[in-house]
Design an enzyme around this catalytic site. Structure first.
Site, PDB file in Angstrom:
ATOM      1  N   GLY A   7       0.831  -1.194   0.000  1.00 41.81           N
ATOM      2  CA  GLY A   7       0.000   0.000   0.000  1.00 41.81           C
ATOM      3  C   GLY A   7       0.865   1.244   0.000  1.00 41.81           C
ATOM      4  N   ALA A  10      -0.864   7.488   1.360  1.00 42.30           N
ATOM      5  CA  ALA A  10      -0.306   8.620   2.092  1.00 42.30           C
ATOM      6  C   ALA A  10       0.799   8.187   3.051  1.00 42.30           C
ATOM      7  CB  ALA A  10      -1.416   9.339   2.845  1.00 42.30           C
ATOM      8  N   ASN A 104      -5.105   2.621  11.104  1.00 41.55           N
ATOM      9  CA  ASN A 104      -5.735   3.436  12.132  1.00 41.55           C
ATOM     10  C   ASN A 104      -6.625   2.553  13.000  1.00 41.55           C
ATOM     11  OD1 ASN A 104      -4.748   6.045  11.556  1.00 41.55           O
ATOM     12  ND2 ASN A 104      -6.246   6.328   9.925  1.00 41.55           N
ATOM     13  N   LYS A 206      -4.113   7.693  19.849  1.00 39.87           N
ATOM     14  CA  LYS A 206      -4.403   8.058  18.460  1.00 39.87           C
ATOM     15  C   LYS A 206      -5.880   7.830  18.137  1.00 39.87           C
ATOM     16  CE  LYS A 206      -3.557   8.869  14.001  1.00 39.87           C
ATOM     17  NZ  LYS A 206      -2.995   7.831  13.131  1.00 39.87           N
ATOM     18  N   GLU A 287     -13.207   3.259   6.579  1.00 40.53           N
ATOM     19  CA  GLU A 287     -12.533   2.472   7.607  1.00 40.53           C
ATOM     20  C   GLU A 287     -13.292   2.616   8.931  1.00 40.53           C
ATOM     21  OE1 GLU A 287      -7.820   1.797   8.603  1.00 40.53           O
ATOM     22  OE2 GLU A 287      -8.514   3.807   8.102  1.00 40.53           O
TER      23      GLU A 287
END
Length: 336
Positions: A7, A10, A104, A206, A287
């Site tokens: 992947g 970003a 994430n 996070k 997601e």
């Protein structure tokens, strides 16, 4: 070091570009126009400090099985893509290959080597049929929390918005030689990395931002600073964070940063579109399970009520369902 980044978006693109520049043997796996642009013209990084990096010294492939054995495999795809690629990862594995998931939200391995009351328990919404557990050996895993933000601005071009921290941690909290070696590799490439003894606490830190900022931005089309400076959405953000923090606390995790400071950090990022808003505008799947569904599941498991998260989760799931069924994207259009 042979490193495969699955992947090249970003985060994957940011890592791959700098690791290749630092002299590592990097292979990226991607698809479509982005892959073709990297193969044709290299991977271009537009950094937040205004610098530009064009990297040709990496291999770009469409197939995982073409990459061969690796020392490190970085999984930089969205969490919902992991079950699709997991059965192919065996082709990358050598005797000591390390796997670093960089998604994430809560990871499917959260309770692996946890040592607590729920040790070994799966998070069902993240690995409903056991594909990830079956195909990804937890002994190979090193946990990681991704703090940089960015976006793909055009095929082959990644723009970095802010951040360079990649804290790492073994699932059992140990300070291993392999984790320290990976820290050294990331540090050499210009990132801020270090080993921490409680990677799960850093994941929650996070997560409280992601589970609030991301869906609110996806539903409202607002940037981070807009969400934080509009009193009703700021209050909603705080409420969602407080619910998530209560679940984390019940699981023995104490966040090292206050909620108010976490919101202030989001505000400081400025006019940045969250990854979920970028996905809404591009018509990509959202997601949701790692960011919200898993927290809802753990709230039920631990007896912590999460009414605000439940509501935003339902609305965002409906948005995702509508986009998929209509094969559409949602974008703000100026009518001035």
């Amino acid at each position: 070091m042979k490193i495969c980044v699955v992947g090249a978006g970003a985060i994957g693109g940011l890592l791959a570009g700098h690791l290749a520049e630092a002299g590592e043997e990097v292979t990226v796996i991607d698809q479509g126009a982005h892959l073709e642009a990297i193969q044709r013209s290299g991977l271009k990084l537009l950094m937040a400090d205004g610098s530009e990096h064009l990297t040709h010294s990496l291999q770009a492939l469409a197939s995982i099985r073409e990459a061969g054995r690796q020392d490190v495999v970085i999984l930089a795809v969205k969490s919902q893509v992991l079950p699709e690629i997991a059965p192919e990862l065996d082709s990358l594995m050598g005797n000591d290959t390390v796997i670093v998931p960089m998604q994430n939200g809560l990871p499917w391995w959260y309770f692996h080597k946890h040592g607590g009351e729920y040790d070994g328990r799966p998070i069902e919404c993240l690995d409903p049929d056991g594909t990830l557990t079956a195909h990804i050996d937890s002994d190979r895993l090193i946990g990681c929390v991704v703090f940089p933000a960015g976006e793909i601005v055009s095929p082959g071009v990644v723009r970095h918005a802010e951040g360079n921290r990649f804290p790492l941690g073994e699932l059992d909290g140990s300070d291993s030689e392999r984790a320290q070696s990976l820290v050294a590799t990331l540090t050499k490439a210009g990132f801020k990395s270090f080993v921490i003894d409680d990677i799960r606490a850093e994941i929650w830190l996070k997560l409280v931002g992601n589970l609030s900022f991301n869906p609110i931005s996806a539903l409202s089309h607002a940037t981070l600073v807009d969400i934080c400076q509009y009193p009703p959405s700021r209050a909603l953000t705080q409420s969602l964070m407080e619910e998530a923090q209560a679940v984390a606390n019940r699981l023995g995790v104490t966040l090292r940063v206050s909620i108010e400071r976490r919101i202030a950090g989001g505000e400081k990022v400025g006019k940045h579109k969250t990854s979920m808003l970028q996905d809404v505008e591009a018509g990509r799947g959202l997601e949701l399970e790692a960011l919200m569904g898993a927290v809802v599941e753990l709230g039920l498991l631990t007896g912590i009520s999460t009414p605000g998260i439940d509501t935003i989760y339902a609305l965002t799931r409906l948005l995702d369902k509508t986009m998929r069924e209509d094969h559409g994207a949602v974008q703000m259009r100026s009518i001035a």
